[in-house]
Design a protein around this motif. Structure first.
Motif, PDB file in Angstrom:
ATOM      1  N   PHE A  22       0.969  -1.296  -0.017  1.00  0.00           N
ATOM      2  CA  PHE A  22      -0.195   0.236   0.022  1.00  0.00           C
ATOM      3  C   PHE A  22       0.793   1.297  -0.080  1.00  0.00           C
ATOM      4  N   TRP A  23       2.019   1.174   0.794  1.00  0.00           N
ATOM      5  CA  TRP A  23       2.932   2.414   0.606  1.00  0.00           C
ATOM      6  C   TRP A  23       3.541   2.510  -0.780  1.00  0.00           C
ATOM      7  N   TRP A  24       3.821   1.594  -1.415  1.00  0.00           N
ATOM      8  CA  TRP A  24       4.367   1.371  -2.598  1.00  0.00           C
ATOM      9  C   TRP A  24       3.549   1.971  -3.610  1.00  0.00           C
ATOM     10  N   ALA A  25       2.274   1.714  -3.460  1.00  0.00           N
ATOM     11  CA  ALA A  25       0.965   2.277  -4.365  1.00  0.00           C
ATOM     12  C   ALA A  25       0.991   3.644  -4.170  1.00  0.00           C
ATOM     13  N   GLY A  26       0.943   3.947  -2.844  1.00  0.00           N
ATOM     14  CA  GLY A  26       0.937   5.444  -2.615  1.00  0.00           C
ATOM     15  C   GLY A  26       2.015   6.403  -3.315  1.00  0.00           C
ATOM     16  N   PHE A  27       3.166   5.714  -3.338  1.00  0.00           N
ATOM     17  CA  PHE A  27       4.351   6.452  -3.805  1.00  0.00           C
ATOM     18  C   PHE A  27       4.065   6.601  -5.342  1.00  0.00           C
ATOM     19  N   ALA A  28       3.810   5.554  -5.982  1.00  0.00           N
ATOM     20  CA  ALA A  28       3.393   5.416  -7.311  1.00  0.00           C
ATOM     21  C   ALA A  28       2.609   6.626  -7.615  1.00  0.00           C
ATOM     22  N   ILE A  29       1.419   6.572  -6.914  1.00  0.00           N
ATOM     23  CA  ILE A  29       0.349   7.527  -7.253  1.00  0.00           C
ATOM     24  C   ILE A  29       0.722   8.923  -7.028  1.00  0.00           C
ATOM     25  N   SER A  30       1.433   9.027  -6.026  1.00  0.00           N
ATOM     26  CA  SER A  30       1.880  10.389  -5.524  1.00  0.00           C
ATOM     27  C   SER A  30       2.941  10.827  -6.449  1.00  0.00           C
ATOM     28  N   LEU A  31       3.811  10.033  -6.946  1.00  0.00           N
ATOM     29  CA  LEU A  31       4.722  10.393  -7.945  1.00  0.00           C
ATOM     30  C   LEU A  31       4.144  10.906  -9.302  1.00  0.00           C
ATOM     31  N   SER A  32       3.097  10.043  -9.693  1.00  0.00           N
ATOM     32  CA  SER A  32       2.504  10.667 -11.053  1.00  0.00           C
ATOM     33  C   SER A  32       1.915  11.657 -10.616  1.00  0.00           C
ATOM     34  N   LEU A  33       1.112  11.740  -9.735  1.00  0.00           N
ATOM     35  CA  LEU A  33       0.248  13.175  -9.804  1.00  0.00           C
ATOM     36  C   LEU A  33       1.096  14.181  -9.454  1.00  0.00           C
ATOM     37  N   SER A  34       2.512  14.155  -8.941  1.00  0.00           N
ATOM     38  CA  SER A  34       3.467  15.100  -8.661  1.00  0.00           C
ATOM     39  C   SER A  34       3.981  15.570  -9.981  1.00  0.00           C
ATOM     40  N   MET A  35       4.195  14.780 -10.859  1.00  0.00           N
ATOM     41  CA  MET A  35       5.056  15.029 -12.030  1.00  0.00           C
ATOM     42  C   MET A  35       3.936  15.629 -13.035  1.00  0.00           C
ATOM     43  N   PHE A  36       2.802  15.186 -13.068  1.00  0.00           N
ATOM     44  CA  PHE A  36       1.580  15.654 -14.061  1.00  0.00           C
ATOM     45  C   PHE A  36       1.554  17.023 -13.732  1.00  0.00           C
ATOM     46  N   LEU A  37       1.151  17.434 -12.306  1.00  0.00           N
ATOM     47  CA  LEU A  37       0.844  18.801 -12.197  1.00  0.00           C
ATOM     48  C   LEU A  37       2.202  19.626 -12.203  1.00  0.00           C
ATOM     49  N   LEU A  38       3.220  19.185 -11.942  1.00  0.00           N
ATOM     50  CA  LEU A  38       4.451  19.981 -12.561  1.00  0.00           C
ATOM     51  C   LEU A  38       4.310  20.281 -14.125  1.00  0.00           C
ATOM     52  N   TYR A  39       4.112  19.611 -14.854  1.00  0.00           N
ATOM     53  CA  TYR A  39       3.900  19.499 -16.413  1.00  0.00           C
ATOM     54  C   TYR A  39       2.992  20.578 -16.561  1.00  0.00           C
ATOM     55  N   LYS A  40       1.807  20.339 -15.861  1.00  0.00           N
ATOM     56  CA  LYS A  40       0.762  21.289 -16.226  1.00  0.00           C
ATOM     57  C   LYS A  40       1.100  22.550 -15.727  1.00  0.00           C
ATOM     58  N   ALA A  41       1.852  22.963 -14.687  1.00  0.00           N
ATOM     59  CA  ALA A  41       2.135  24.255 -14.179  1.00  0.00           C
ATOM     60  C   ALA A  41       3.126  24.949 -15.161  1.00  0.00           C
ATOM     61  N   ILE A  42       3.822  24.193 -15.761  1.00  0.00           N
ATOM     62  CA  ILE A  42       4.801  24.816 -16.833  1.00  0.00           C
ATOM     63  C   ILE A  42       4.110  24.807 -18.303  1.00  0.00           C
ATOM     64  N   SER A  43       2.969  24.180 -18.645  1.00  0.00           N
ATOM     65  CA  SER A  43       2.390  24.497 -20.075  1.00  0.00           C
ATOM     66  C   SER A  43       0.867  24.956 -19.823  1.00  0.00           C
ATOM     67  N   TYR A  44       0.263  25.297 -18.768  1.00  0.00           N
ATOM     68  CA  TYR A  44      -1.314  25.385 -18.965  1.00  0.00           C
ATOM     69  C   TYR A  44      -1.369  26.889 -18.842  1.00  0.00           C
ATOM     70  N   GLY A  45      -2.330  27.131 -19.772  1.00  0.00           N
ATOM     71  CA  GLY A  45      -2.947  28.611 -20.059  1.00  0.00           C
ATOM     72  C   GLY A  45      -1.889  29.395 -20.726  1.00  0.00           C
ATOM     73  N   SER A  46      -2.446  30.604 -20.758  1.00  0.00           N
ATOM     74  CA  SER A  46      -1.468  31.796 -21.386  1.00  0.00           C
ATOM     75  C   SER A  46      -0.418  32.416 -20.712  1.00  0.00           C
ATOM     76  N   ASN A  47      -0.289  32.072 -19.322  1.00  0.00           N
ATOM     77  CA  ASN A  47       0.963  32.510 -18.652  1.00  0.00           C
ATOM     78  C   ASN A  47       1.607  31.268 -17.763  1.00  0.00           C
TER      79      ASN A  47
END
Length: 112
Positions: free
Chosen positions: A33-58
């Motif tokens: 369960f901790w490894w699953a939490g690690f994988a989910i958190s890692l994926s969400l963290s990377m996705f949100l970083l990607y969105k922050a650098i590429s989302y919207g007009s600014n």
């Protein structure tokens, strides 16, 4: 909006570091369960970083976003270490955590 995504992504970075630490302390099903939490958190963290650098007009510049993201994760990791893993909270350790926080705030202040 991008800054909110980046902050949430940094918090998920703290989450994956914490899950990694807990996964190393446990065995069997609990470890899974901790490894699953690690994988989910890692994926969400990377996705949100990607969105922050590429989302919207600014979008946030990559260098600034990455520094802030890792800063949030580093501070969160140290705090998790102190409060969850009973690591020491020495003067110098806390001093450098606060300088890291000041640097992250400074990067936010000077970014467009």
């Amino acid at each position: 909006m991008n800054w909110i995504l980046l902050i949430i992504g940094g918090l998920f970075e703290t989450g994956f570091a914490t899950c990694l630490g807990k996964a190393q302390e446990t065995t069997g099903r609990e470890s899974f369960f901790w490894w699953a939490g690690f994988a989910i958190s890692l994926s969400l963290s990377m996705f949100l970083l990607y969105k922050a650098i590429s989302y919207g007009s600014n979008p946030i510049p990559v260098g600034t976003a990455y520094a802030v993201w890792t800063g949030i994760g580093a501070v969160g990791g140290v705090m998790a270490g102190i409060f969850i893993f009973n690591e020491p909270a020495t003067f110098w350790r806390m001093f450098f955590v606060f300088t890291l926080i000041a640097s992250v705030v400074g990067l936010k202040a000077v970014s467009n």
